[in-house]
Scaffold this active site. Structure first.
Site, PDB file in Angstrom:
ATOM      1  CG  ASP A 162     -13.712  -7.081   1.805  1.00 50.14           C
ATOM      2  OD1 ASP A 162     -13.475  -6.317   2.765  1.00 50.14           O
ATOM      3  OD2 ASP A 162     -14.175  -6.693   0.714  1.00 50.14           O
TER       4      ASP A 162
ATOM      5  CG  ASP B  70      -8.063  -4.744   1.576  1.00 50.39           C
ATOM      6  OD1 ASP B  70      -9.018  -4.269   2.218  1.00 50.39           O
ATOM      7  OD2 ASP B  70      -7.990  -4.733   0.332  1.00 50.39           O
TER       8      ASP B  70
ATOM      9  CE1 TYR C  63      -3.500  -2.665   0.656  1.00 47.83           C
ATOM     10  CE2 TYR C  63      -4.632  -0.597   1.065  1.00 47.83           C
ATOM     11  CZ  TYR C  63      -4.675  -1.944   0.787  1.00 47.83           C
ATOM     12  OH  TYR C  63      -5.886  -2.567   0.652  1.00 47.83           O
TER      13      TYR C  63
ATOM     14  CE  LYS D 247       1.887 -17.709  -2.435  1.00 48.39           C
ATOM     15  NZ  LYS D 247       1.013 -18.915  -2.512  1.00 48.39           N
TER      16      LYS D 247
ATOM     17  CG  ASP E 284      -1.923 -20.224  -0.968  1.00 43.72           C
ATOM     18  OD1 ASP E 284      -1.403 -20.224   0.162  1.00 43.72           O
ATOM     19  OD2 ASP E 284      -1.416 -20.806  -1.947  1.00 43.72           O
TER      20      ASP E 284
HETATM   21  C1  IPM Z   1     -10.378  -1.086   3.853  1.00 43.80           C
HETATM   22  C2  IPM Z   1     -10.610  -0.475   2.496  1.00 43.80           C
HETATM   23  C3  IPM Z   1      -9.420   0.415   2.170  1.00 43.80           C
HETATM   24  C4  IPM Z   1      -8.199  -0.477   2.109  1.00 43.80           C
HETATM   25  C5  IPM Z   1      -9.567   1.249   0.892  1.00 43.80           C
HETATM   26  C6  IPM Z   1     -10.804   2.109   0.926  1.00 43.80           C
HETATM   27  C7  IPM Z   1      -8.347   2.076   0.639  1.00 43.80           C
HETATM   28  O1  IPM Z   1     -10.813  -1.452   1.542  1.00 43.80           O
HETATM   29  O2  IPM Z   1     -10.295  -0.324   4.832  1.00 43.80           O
HETATM   30  O3  IPM Z   1     -10.305  -2.305   3.952  1.00 43.80           O
HETATM   31  O4  IPM Z   1      -7.922  -1.085   1.067  1.00 43.80           O
HETATM   32  O5  IPM Z   1      -7.501  -0.564   3.111  1.00 43.80           O
HETATM   33 MN    MN Z   2     -10.859  -3.479   2.329  1.00 40.96          MN
END
Ligand code: IPM
Ligand code: MN
Length: 359
Positions: free
Chosen positions: A248, A244, A141, A188, A220
């Site tokens: 999700d 990240d 990042y 990884k 993975d």
């Molecule tokens: C998160 C979001 C952010 C990230 C984006 C909005 C930059 O997806 O907080 O997980 O990738 O960290």
């Molecule tokens: Mn995110």
């Protein structure tokens, strides 16, 4: 005690859900006799529209003065041009970096009343209660990036120092000590040099915590095990981008992205608190978003930045109680069931919090 809380609603459903979280904090202040001052700031797309930058200096200064930051979400189709040099996400990334918020805690706890809201089988989900500790100010990042060959080749660099790895690992191990005493470090290391440094460092830090069970997992494989045996995880610690993606995925264990909070912590007490969901432009402005992720983020704010553990628990308990009574926003409702809107959910939780803290 007097506290300054910066409120950055941002874009899409951000302001709607943040307003409910703020209300809950107002109730905590009122009932407990605390002096919370809330100050709003611009961030993300709305800040670009009004000031030309996603993180105006005023906003960063406000956050530096504040004891804690309540954050909504940033981004939306309006600012999605891939060739734009100014992007809403720069607001959030700038705050993380600018405030040194290197440890991102993302708890994923299945609320038993929502076991059917998930697409995953209840018997697989039962008992899920994990926290992902995501490194937040390093890695790909923030590494060097760019284009060459007339723009026809692009590169991003993953970069980590031992120092950065160590400090986030310590957060994970310390947290595990307050929980079920197990850390899974995800990397990884079979491919990436950063991951080899990560693993080496993790093995070394693990020796400082002989009371905590430790394992390494390739990212993975972790993605697979998360939905195969989610209840076996306690604390997962990993680098920025892996975290990240895995969070999700992990959010689906809780039934909805709308349910999950996060805390982004620096050294010391200051932190930024945001739901893990995004700005959801498709449902923005309709008052139907789920404010629970934002409200639970406010609970983390009370716990980590203000040290108000009893109040944090009261908020978490209020959310549980309201869900147990059957209140559902659209995202977590079973087909055909009655739903409540964002503000109603906020009111239900706030009233419960008041009740719990007056008793
Ligand atoms: C998160 C979001 C952010 C990230 C984006 C909005 C930059 O997806 O907080 O997980 O990738 O960290
Ligand atoms: Mn995110």
């Amino acid at each position: 005690m007097a506290y300054l809380i910066a409120v950055l609603g941002g874009d899409g459903i951000g302001p709607e859900v943040t307003a409910q979280a703020r209300r809950v904090l107002e109730v905590v202040a009122e009932v407990g006799g605390y002096d919370f001052t809330f100050e709003e700031g611009l961030v993300g797309g709305i800040a670009i529209d009004r000031t030309g930058t996603a993180l105006p200096e005023e906003t960063l200064a406000l956050c530096q003065r504040a004891d804690a930051i309540l954050f909504g979400a940033v981004g939306g189709p309006k600012w999605d041009d891939p060739t734009a040099t100014v992007r809403p996400e720069q607001g959030l990334l700038g705050l993380r970096k600018g405030l040194g918020l290197f440890a991102n805690l993302r708890p994923v706890k299945l609320n038993p009343t929502l076991i059917n809201a998930s697409t995953i089988k209840p018997e697989v989900l039962a008992g899920t209660d994990l926290v992902v500790v995501r490194e937040l100010t390093g890695g790909i990042y923030f590494g060097e990036r760019g284009r060459r060959d007339n723009g026809q080749t692009a590169y991003d660099t993953m970069i980590y120092s031992t120092y950065e790895i160590e400090r986030v690992l310590r957060v994970a191990f310390d947290l595990a000590r307050q929980r079920r005493k197990k850390v899974t470090s995800v990397d990884k290391a079979n491919v990436l040099e950063c991951s080899r440094l990560w693993r080496e460092t993790a093995l070394r830090i693990a020796r400082e915590y002989p009371d905590v069970a430790f394992e390494n997992l390739l990212v993975d494989a972790c993605a697979m095990h998360l939905i195969r045996r989610p209840a076996s995880f306690d604390v997962i610690v990993t680098e920025n981008m892996f975290g990240d993606i895995l969070t999700d995925e992990a959010s689906m264990l809780a039934g909805s992205m709308g349910m999950l909070p996060s805390a982004s912590l620096a050294e010391g007490r200051r932190g930024l608190y945001e739901p893990i969901h995004g700005s959801a432009p498709d449902i923005a402005g309709q008052g139907i978003a789920n404010p629970i992720g934002a409200i639970l983020s406010a609970a983390l704010l009370l716990r980590y930045s203000l040290g108000l553990e009893a109040e944090a628990r009261a908020v978490e308990g209020a959310v549980d109680a309201v869900l147990a009574e059957g209140a559902r926003t659209r995202d977590i409702a079973e087909p055909g069931a009655e739903v409540v809107d964002t503000a109603t959910m906020g009111t239900l939780v706030a009233d419960r919090v008041a009740q719990a803290l007056t008793q």
